[in-house]
Design an enzyme around this catalytic site. Sequence first.
Site, PDB file in Angstrom:
ATOM      1  N   ASP A   3      -0.990  -8.429  -2.236  1.00 42.78           N
ATOM      2  CA  ASP A   3       0.441  -8.154  -2.430  1.00 42.78           C
ATOM      3  C   ASP A   3       0.819  -6.727  -2.021  1.00 42.78           C
ATOM      4  O   ASP A   3       1.998  -6.356  -2.085  1.00 42.78           O
ATOM      5  CB  ASP A   3       0.842  -8.423  -3.888  1.00 42.78           C
ATOM      6  CG  ASP A   3       0.060  -7.565  -4.883  1.00 42.78           C
ATOM      7  OD1 ASP A   3      -0.716  -6.687  -4.438  1.00 42.78           O
ATOM      8  OD2 ASP A   3       0.234  -7.764  -6.098  1.00 42.78           O
ATOM      9  N   ARG A  25      -1.673  10.306  -2.623  1.00 42.87           N
ATOM     10  CA  ARG A  25      -2.929  11.035  -2.710  1.00 42.87           C
ATOM     11  C   ARG A  25      -2.915  12.159  -1.676  1.00 42.87           C
ATOM     12  O   ARG A  25      -2.391  12.005  -0.575  1.00 42.87           O
ATOM     13  CB  ARG A  25      -4.032  10.014  -2.451  1.00 42.87           C
ATOM     14  CG  ARG A  25      -5.317  10.533  -1.918  1.00 42.87           C
ATOM     15  CD  ARG A  25      -6.117   9.448  -1.212  1.00 42.87           C
ATOM     16  NE  ARG A  25      -6.397   8.284  -2.032  1.00 42.87           N
ATOM     17  CZ  ARG A  25      -6.564   7.067  -1.528  1.00 42.87           C
ATOM     18  NH1 ARG A  25      -6.469   6.846  -0.229  1.00 42.87           N
ATOM     19  NH2 ARG A  25      -6.821   6.059  -2.319  1.00 42.87           N
ATOM     20  N   ASP A  47     -15.633   1.974   4.201  1.00 39.42           N
ATOM     21  CA  ASP A  47     -14.202   2.272   4.328  1.00 39.42           C
ATOM     22  C   ASP A  47     -13.727   3.197   3.205  1.00 39.42           C
ATOM     23  O   ASP A  47     -12.583   3.653   3.223  1.00 39.42           O
ATOM     24  CB  ASP A  47     -13.371   0.984   4.339  1.00 39.42           C
ATOM     25  CG  ASP A  47     -13.616   0.122   3.118  1.00 39.42           C
ATOM     26  OD1 ASP A  47     -14.776  -0.274   2.899  1.00 39.42           O
ATOM     27  OD2 ASP A  47     -12.663  -0.135   2.372  1.00 39.42           O
ATOM     28  N   ASP A  98     -10.440   6.954  -3.476  1.00 42.21           N
ATOM     29  CA  ASP A  98     -10.260   5.534  -3.764  1.00 42.21           C
ATOM     30  C   ASP A  98     -10.988   5.125  -5.035  1.00 42.21           C
ATOM     31  O   ASP A  98     -12.090   4.573  -4.998  1.00 42.21           O
ATOM     32  CB  ASP A  98     -10.694   4.666  -2.575  1.00 42.21           C
ATOM     33  CG  ASP A  98      -9.900   3.362  -2.565  1.00 42.21           C
ATOM     34  OD1 ASP A  98      -9.035   3.190  -3.442  1.00 42.21           O
ATOM     35  OD2 ASP A  98     -10.149   2.516  -1.694  1.00 42.21           O
TER      36      ASP A  98
HETATM   37  P1  AMP Z   1     -10.631  -1.243  -1.697  1.00 41.17           P
HETATM   38  O1  AMP Z   1     -11.716  -2.075  -2.304  1.00 41.17           O
HETATM   39  O2  AMP Z   1      -9.550  -0.847  -2.655  1.00 41.17           O
HETATM   40  O3  AMP Z   1     -11.164  -0.079  -0.929  1.00 41.17           O
HETATM   41  O4  AMP Z   1      -9.882  -2.192  -0.668  1.00 41.17           O
HETATM   42  C1  AMP Z   1     -10.528  -2.897   0.366  1.00 41.17           C
HETATM   43  C2  AMP Z   1      -9.503  -3.414   1.330  1.00 41.17           C
HETATM   44  O5  AMP Z   1      -8.619  -4.353   0.686  1.00 41.17           O
HETATM   45  C3  AMP Z   1      -8.611  -2.344   1.919  1.00 41.17           C
HETATM   46  O6  AMP Z   1      -8.338  -2.707   3.237  1.00 41.17           O
HETATM   47  C4  AMP Z   1      -7.375  -2.424   1.047  1.00 41.17           C
HETATM   48  O7  AMP Z   1      -6.241  -1.906   1.697  1.00 41.17           O
HETATM   49  C5  AMP Z   1      -7.275  -3.917   0.788  1.00 41.17           C
HETATM   50  N1  AMP Z   1      -6.565  -4.222  -0.469  1.00 41.17           N
HETATM   51  C6  AMP Z   1      -7.003  -3.979  -1.726  1.00 41.17           C
HETATM   52  N2  AMP Z   1      -6.089  -4.388  -2.625  1.00 41.17           N
HETATM   53  C7  AMP Z   1      -5.037  -4.900  -1.937  1.00 41.17           C
HETATM   54  C8  AMP Z   1      -3.780  -5.482  -2.299  1.00 41.17           C
HETATM   55  N3  AMP Z   1      -3.399  -5.624  -3.559  1.00 41.17           N
HETATM   56  N4  AMP Z   1      -2.967  -5.890  -1.298  1.00 41.17           N
HETATM   57  C9  AMP Z   1      -3.336  -5.748  -0.014  1.00 41.17           C
HETATM   58  N5  AMP Z   1      -4.490  -5.231   0.383  1.00 41.17           N
HETATM   59  C10 AMP Z   1      -5.346  -4.799  -0.545  1.00 41.17           C
HETATM   60 MG    MG Z   2     -10.610   1.518  -0.099  1.00 42.27          MG
END
Ligand code: AMP
Ligand code: MG
Length: 466
Positions: free
Chosen positions: A128, A182, A263, A273
């Site tokens: 979302d 951030r 990432d 993050d």
């Molecule tokens: P993260 O584990 O937070 O580093 O996220 C991993 C990937 O999932 C990244 O590309 C984020 O931008 C994407 N992501 C995480 N949560 C959401 C969300 N609620 N909506 C869209 N993309 C998300």
């Molecule tokens: Mg991330």
Amino acid sequence: MRTEPQAAPYRPDPAILPLADWLGDPVAAADFPETRLRYRNDRWDRAVGLDSLDNDAWIAHFGRFAALPDNLPQPLALRYHGHQFRVYNPEIGDGRGFLFAQMRDSAGRLLDLGTKGSGQTPWSRSGDGRLTLKGAVREILATEMLEALGVYTSKTFSVIETGEQLERGDEPSPTRSAVLVRLSHGHVRFGTFQRLLALEQRDEMAQLVDYCLASFPGTEPPAGAPGRDEPAVRLLHQVVERMADLAASWMVAGFVHGVLNTDNMNVSGESFDYGPWRWLPRWDQSFTAAYFDHGGLYAFGRQPEAVHWNCGQLAVALRLLADAPPLIAALERFGPLYMAAVARRWCWRLGVTPRGQEPDMALVAACENAMRTSGEAPDRFFHRARAGRIDDQAVSEALAGYDPAELERQWWQQEEPVSLLIDEVETIWSAIAGRDDWHPFEQKIDAIRQLGQALGEPPRPSGHAG
Ligand code: AMP
Ligand code: MG
């Protein structure tokens, strides 16, 4: 004392623009039903000359994302790939965030403002694009505590509650929403390089290497290092130095990041993050933060190894530009740099002046052993040790001959350590969730900042700044 962030005039510099065509996609922020300011970083807003904004202007920029003067004309959702729990994923990218603005600080260094929870992008997949208010509060707490404990971290710049109801599997739902901004030295991830390798975009990668070398100054590779004049090799040396120090700083802080995917690795060496993070309740190498980390891949004691593995993936990507041997030589520096950083930072947290050239791993081992045997939380152990109240014989012996650091004499007369264990985080959140009571949160931030003041400046490798 801790040197506070240096005030600077607002100096916009959207240095990313020449790379923007292939590095990201222009996007628009979500139109939120409400924008209620919950947190503005009154220490770091000065560092980029934005402290003069009144709250209405602040909300216009960091809740509605009106462009800042002479800055990026439109937010840029960054493209990247990454290894998630060691599985390569080419489908990620900024799925709920974007790069919003870039400025120079008082030392002329580049700083980015990036978002989390600002809406959907081409990389949202089924997500979302939103962030929960609880997630935002947790990120503020983590960044404040890490900064106090001397970790080179992104700073939480702003949190605005956005009035939506979100559904999440890991929080009682519906749950409140927020958008977070951030501040960090860039948002170039290891995964940004991995994507360019996957697409075999050699020219673009060379441009990105130059951008990183120019934007985030570091030291030169050691004399005699093979290929030390090549930009890609120089960059890897710098990144390895910074990441070894970062991994060491988490260990000395007793911090478990939880999701050390490529990432989530910034080439600037800042940690960022913050999702399922935890502080250690006891010294336990196998302690895991993320409930979904079933194999314990990112357990406390495996963090240095995970960061080193990630550096290896960056080296693999940089093979597009450089030969293997000089990259391997850079990677091989990780272990010794890590040990030196642990020893240096351990002394800092104990409040003693390091002795000699060799890292005193015996002192570290004695302290680890004392914590393991007693089951005492690391925050409490260091607090006591710093106040000179050591009751473990092996630790006392290991510390014999060390001089207290200048600061030790100023160690404030507080009985209880400042810590951030999960129960306290949940209590702080319950007050917000149940009664919209932000006092426990604000009191915690005050206490954490006092801790940072009392601990003073952490030792960092050269070329590093707070
Ligand atoms: P993260 O584990 O937070 O580093 O996220 C991993 C990937 O999932 C990244 O590309 C984020 O931008 C994407 N992501 C995480 N949560 C959401 C969300 N609620 N909506 C869209 N993309 C998300
Ligand atoms: Mg991330």
